[in-house]
Write an enzyme that holds these catalytic residues in place. Structure first.
Site, PDB file in Angstrom:
ATOM      1  N   LYS A   1       1.063  -1.286  -0.064  1.00 14.26           N
ATOM      2  CA  LYS A   1      -0.221   0.404  -0.113  1.00 14.26           C
ATOM      3  C   LYS A   1       0.475   1.065   0.221  1.00 14.26           C
ATOM      4  O   LYS A   1       0.703   2.215  -0.745  1.00 14.26           O
ATOM      5  CB  LYS A   1      -0.840  -0.074   0.849  1.00 14.26           C
ATOM      6  CG  LYS A   1      -1.914  -1.232   1.389  1.00 14.26           C
ATOM      7  CD  LYS A   1      -2.837  -0.608   2.606  1.00 14.26           C
ATOM      8  CE  LYS A   1      -1.912  -1.047   4.016  1.00 14.26           C
ATOM      9  NZ  LYS A   1      -0.630  -2.514   3.741  1.00 14.26           N
TER      10      LYS A   1
ATOM     11  N   ARG B   1      -8.919   1.152   9.173  1.00 14.32           N
ATOM     12  CA  ARG B   1      -8.769   0.574   8.828  1.00 14.32           C
ATOM     13  C   ARG B   1      -9.931  -0.750  10.064  1.00 14.32           C
ATOM     14  O   ARG B   1      -9.657  -1.699  10.286  1.00 14.32           O
ATOM     15  CB  ARG B   1      -7.332   0.222   9.794  1.00 14.32           C
ATOM     16  CG  ARG B   1      -6.333   0.124   9.182  1.00 14.32           C
ATOM     17  CD  ARG B   1      -4.947   0.039  10.183  1.00 14.32           C
ATOM     18  NE  ARG B   1      -3.751  -1.362  10.219  1.00 14.32           N
ATOM     19  CZ  ARG B   1      -2.693  -0.306   9.344  1.00 14.32           C
ATOM     20  NH1 ARG B   1      -2.531   1.138   9.338  1.00 14.32           N
ATOM     21  NH2 ARG B   1      -1.779  -1.467   9.036  1.00 14.32           N
TER      22      ARG B   1
ATOM     23  N   ARG C   1      11.550  -5.861   4.517  1.00 12.40           N
ATOM     24  CA  ARG C   1      11.602  -4.159   4.336  1.00 12.40           C
ATOM     25  C   ARG C   1      12.624  -3.435   5.580  1.00 12.40           C
ATOM     26  O   ARG C   1      12.737  -3.669   6.483  1.00 12.40           O
ATOM     27  CB  ARG C   1      10.025  -3.974   4.880  1.00 12.40           C
ATOM     28  CG  ARG C   1       9.117  -2.078   4.737  1.00 12.40           C
ATOM     29  CD  ARG C   1       7.995  -2.609   4.739  1.00 12.40           C
ATOM     30  NE  ARG C   1       7.568  -2.440   6.315  1.00 12.40           N
ATOM     31  CZ  ARG C   1       6.135  -2.082   6.478  1.00 12.40           C
ATOM     32  NH1 ARG C   1       5.168  -1.554   5.177  1.00 12.40           N
ATOM     33  NH2 ARG C   1       5.550  -2.346   8.094  1.00 12.40           N
TER      34      ARG C   1
ATOM     35  N   ARG D   1      11.898  -1.923  10.935  1.00  5.79           N
ATOM     36  CA  ARG D   1      10.955  -1.284  11.267  1.00  5.79           C
ATOM     37  C   ARG D   1      10.650  -2.342  12.147  1.00  5.79           C
ATOM     38  O   ARG D   1      10.555  -3.394  12.750  1.00  5.79           O
ATOM     39  CB  ARG D   1       9.292  -1.269  11.341  1.00  5.79           C
ATOM     40  CG  ARG D   1       8.789   0.131  10.190  1.00  5.79           C
ATOM     41  CD  ARG D   1       7.993  -0.019  10.097  1.00  5.79           C
ATOM     42  NE  ARG D   1       6.342  -0.026  10.455  1.00  5.79           N
ATOM     43  CZ  ARG D   1       5.449   0.002   9.530  1.00  5.79           C
ATOM     44  NH1 ARG D   1       5.316   0.623   8.142  1.00  5.79           N
ATOM     45  NH2 ARG D   1       3.930  -0.546  10.573  1.00  5.79           N
TER      46      ARG D   1
ATOM     47  N   ARG E   1       0.214  -8.142  13.759  1.00  7.22           N
ATOM     48  CA  ARG E   1      -0.877  -7.580  12.441  1.00  7.22           C
ATOM     49  C   ARG E   1      -1.618  -8.250  11.668  1.00  7.22           C
ATOM     50  O   ARG E   1      -2.720  -8.105  11.418  1.00  7.22           O
ATOM     51  CB  ARG E   1       0.493  -7.076  12.518  1.00  7.22           C
ATOM     52  CG  ARG E   1       0.869  -5.965  13.328  1.00  7.22           C
ATOM     53  CD  ARG E   1       2.602  -5.371  12.607  1.00  7.22           C
ATOM     54  NE  ARG E   1       2.774  -4.948  11.378  1.00  7.22           N
ATOM     55  CZ  ARG E   1       2.997  -4.338  10.380  1.00  7.22           C
ATOM     56  NH1 ARG E   1       3.902  -4.933  10.942  1.00  7.22           N
ATOM     57  NH2 ARG E   1       2.963  -3.491   9.448  1.00  7.22           N
TER      58      ARG E   1
HETATM   59  P1  ADP Z   1       1.974  -1.785   3.235  1.00 10.36           P
HETATM   60  O1  ADP Z   1       2.277  -0.215   3.321  1.00 10.36           O
HETATM   61  O2  ADP Z   1       0.890  -2.370   2.629  1.00 10.36           O
HETATM   62  O3  ADP Z   1       2.589  -2.286   4.512  1.00 10.36           O
HETATM   63  P2  ADP Z   1       5.015  -1.697   1.960  1.00 10.36           P
HETATM   64  O4  ADP Z   1       4.072  -0.731   0.461  1.00 10.36           O
HETATM   65  O5  ADP Z   1       5.729  -1.112   3.738  1.00 10.36           O
HETATM   66  O6  ADP Z   1       3.399  -2.512   2.610  1.00 10.36           O
HETATM   67  O7  ADP Z   1       5.668  -2.902   1.394  1.00 10.36           O
HETATM   68  C1  ADP Z   1       5.748  -4.296   2.327  1.00 10.36           C
HETATM   69  C2  ADP Z   1       7.024  -4.555   1.693  1.00 10.36           C
HETATM   70  O8  ADP Z   1       7.487  -4.545   0.067  1.00 10.36           O
HETATM   71  C3  ADP Z   1       8.708  -2.795   1.435  1.00 10.36           C
HETATM   72  O9  ADP Z   1       9.740  -3.789   1.672  1.00 10.36           O
HETATM   73  C4  ADP Z   1       8.685  -2.928  -0.034  1.00 10.36           C
HETATM   74  O10 ADP Z   1      10.269  -2.485  -0.832  1.00 10.36           O
HETATM   75  C5  ADP Z   1       8.222  -4.469  -0.970  1.00 10.36           C
HETATM   76  N1  ADP Z   1       7.140  -4.346  -1.820  1.00 10.36           N
HETATM   77  C6  ADP Z   1       5.993  -4.075  -2.133  1.00 10.36           C
HETATM   78  N2  ADP Z   1       5.417  -4.319  -3.179  1.00 10.36           N
HETATM   79  C7  ADP Z   1       6.100  -5.287  -3.625  1.00 10.36           C
HETATM   80  C8  ADP Z   1       5.637  -5.833  -4.981  1.00 10.36           C
HETATM   81  N3  ADP Z   1       5.118  -5.266  -5.625  1.00 10.36           N
HETATM   82  N4  ADP Z   1       6.841  -6.843  -5.374  1.00 10.36           N
HETATM   83  C9  ADP Z   1       7.747  -6.908  -4.116  1.00 10.36           C
HETATM   84  N5  ADP Z   1       7.743  -6.325  -3.204  1.00 10.36           N
HETATM   85  C10 ADP Z   1       6.844  -5.321  -2.876  1.00 10.36           C
HETATM   86  P1  AMP Z   2       1.492   1.292   8.606  1.00  5.65           P
HETATM   87  O1  AMP Z   2       2.528   1.632   8.966  1.00  5.65           O
HETATM   88  O2  AMP Z   2      -0.172   1.179   8.442  1.00  5.65           O
HETATM   89  O3  AMP Z   2       1.788  -0.268   8.962  1.00  5.65           O
HETATM   90  O4  AMP Z   2       0.808   1.310  10.648  1.00  5.65           O
HETATM   91  C1  AMP Z   2       1.394   0.303  11.936  1.00  5.65           C
HETATM   92  C2  AMP Z   2       1.069   0.883  13.145  1.00  5.65           C
HETATM   93  O5  AMP Z   2      -0.064   1.926  13.328  1.00  5.65           O
HETATM   94  C3  AMP Z   2      -0.378  -0.454  13.367  1.00  5.65           C
HETATM   95  O6  AMP Z   2       0.533  -1.553  13.741  1.00  5.65           O
HETATM   96  C4  AMP Z   2      -1.109   0.628  14.212  1.00  5.65           C
HETATM   97  O7  AMP Z   2      -0.594  -0.089  15.882  1.00  5.65           O
HETATM   98  C5  AMP Z   2      -0.783   2.140  13.493  1.00  5.65           C
HETATM   99  N1  AMP Z   2      -1.698   2.551  12.979  1.00  5.65           N
HETATM  100  C6  AMP Z   2      -1.599   2.885  11.442  1.00  5.65           C
HETATM  101  N2  AMP Z   2      -2.821   3.423  10.623  1.00  5.65           N
HETATM  102  C7  AMP Z   2      -4.188   2.534  11.712  1.00  5.65           C
HETATM  103  C8  AMP Z   2      -5.418   3.090  11.717  1.00  5.65           C
HETATM  104  N3  AMP Z   2      -6.336   4.249  11.452  1.00  5.65           N
HETATM  105  N4  AMP Z   2      -5.940   2.420  12.957  1.00  5.65           N
HETATM  106  C9  AMP Z   2      -5.873   2.060  14.513  1.00  5.65           C
HETATM  107  N5  AMP Z   2      -4.053   2.236  14.217  1.00  5.65           N
HETATM  108  C10 AMP Z   2      -3.794   2.393  13.215  1.00  5.65           C
END
Ligand code: ADP
Ligand code: AMP
Length: 222
Positions: free
Chosen positions: A20, A95, A134, A167, A178
């Site tokens: 995302k 969420r 990541r 992270r 999660r």
């Molecule tokens: P989210 O925001 O849904 O938690 P991220 O955008 O942070 O996910 O992506 C999670 C990890 O996967 C990151 O390390 C990113 O570089 C990698 N990633 C994202 N899209 C792809 C893809 N299409 N193929 C492989 N790796 C990806």
């Molecule tokens: P993310 O960066 O989206 O993976 O979010 C990291 C963490 O932030 C999550 O695991 C939650 O603890 C908190 N968080 C982010 N967005 C929300 C949301 N919309 N509602 C509640 N908690 C959130």
């Protein structure tokens, strides 16, 4: 690339690690709309040790959701800023169904609505691999993956030279929680946005550019 003059509010749906943030950031650059990431706002507050950051920390460390009232107020404040007048790409919010309804009401009060909710579908095994590798830039939050999307220089951001970090909530034990929280509290939003006629399902288990192309096609079709 403006497809119409109406504001475009879109919601990135998908499990943690589905891509995302990666996709929202690229879309934000192409569409000229702000990326509003609730997770990034919480992490920024944590870094600055604000009261909000300290409150969120325990929930984030456990992989749980921060309570709805706090989260909704925080995101609504962000959406009320001038740069969101033409729309926004929301990533990580809503969420819960309560958050989705709060967003719907706030947008409706301004005669706006969510126009598009793309769901990035990725298998559980793939998201676990993605989160394990990541890496995020401390300074500009650019996203990398040690194997799938590595930086040119190990540990250093290509875009700003900042230091990359892992992270704390990407530890395997927290990731499992999660994912559990996602299925229990966030997955019902798929049905919610389907019922509102704005859900578009996208195969997220493909290269980043292929996913981006499908997302842009979905935006053009709005
Ligand atoms: P989210 O925001 O849904 O938690 P991220 O955008 O942070 O996910 O992506 C999670 C990890 O996967 C990151 O390390 C990113 O570089 C990698 N990633 C994202 N899209 C792809 C893809 N299409 N193929 C492989 N790796 C990806
Ligand atoms: P993310 O960066 O989206 O993976 O979010 C990291 C963490 O932030 C999550 O695991 C939650 O603890 C908190 N968080 C982010 N967005 C929300 C949301 N919309 N509602 C509640 N908690 C959130």
């Amino acid at each position: 690339m403006a497809t119409s003059s109406a504001p475009l509010f879109m919601i990135m749906l998908g499990a943690p690690g589905a891509g995302k943030g990666t996709q929202a950031r690229m879309l934000s650059e192409v569409l000229g709309l702000p990326q509003v990431s609730s997770g990034d706002i919480f992490r920024e507050n944590l870094k600055l040790a604000t009261a909000l950051g300290l409150l969120a920390k325990g929930y984030m460390d456990r992989g749980e959701l921060v309570p709805d009232d706090v989260t909704i107020d925080m995101v609504m404040d962000r959406l009320n800023r001038l740069d969101c007048a033409g729309g926004a790409i929301l990533d990580g919010f809503p969420r819960t169904l309560a958050q989705a309804e709060a967003l719907r009401r706030a947008l409706a009060a301004r005669d706006f609505r969510v126009s598009l909710a793309p769901l990035l579908e990725v298998s559980d095994d793939a998201v676990i691999d993605r989160l394990a590798g990541r890496r995020v830039c401390r300074d500009c939050q650019a996203m990398y993956h040690v194997a799938f999307s590595p930086p040119k220089v190990d540990g250093t951001c290509d875009k700003c030279g900042g230091q990359l970090y892992r992270r704390a909530d990407d530890e395997p034990e927290t990731v499992r929680n999660r994912l559990f929280v996602y299925y229990k509290q966030t997955a019902p939003l798929v049905g919610y946005y389907f019922a509102h006629g704005v859900l578009v399902t996208i195969d997220g288990d493909r290269p980043i550019e292929a996913v981006q192309a499908d997302l842009l096609a979905a935006v053009r079709a709005v």
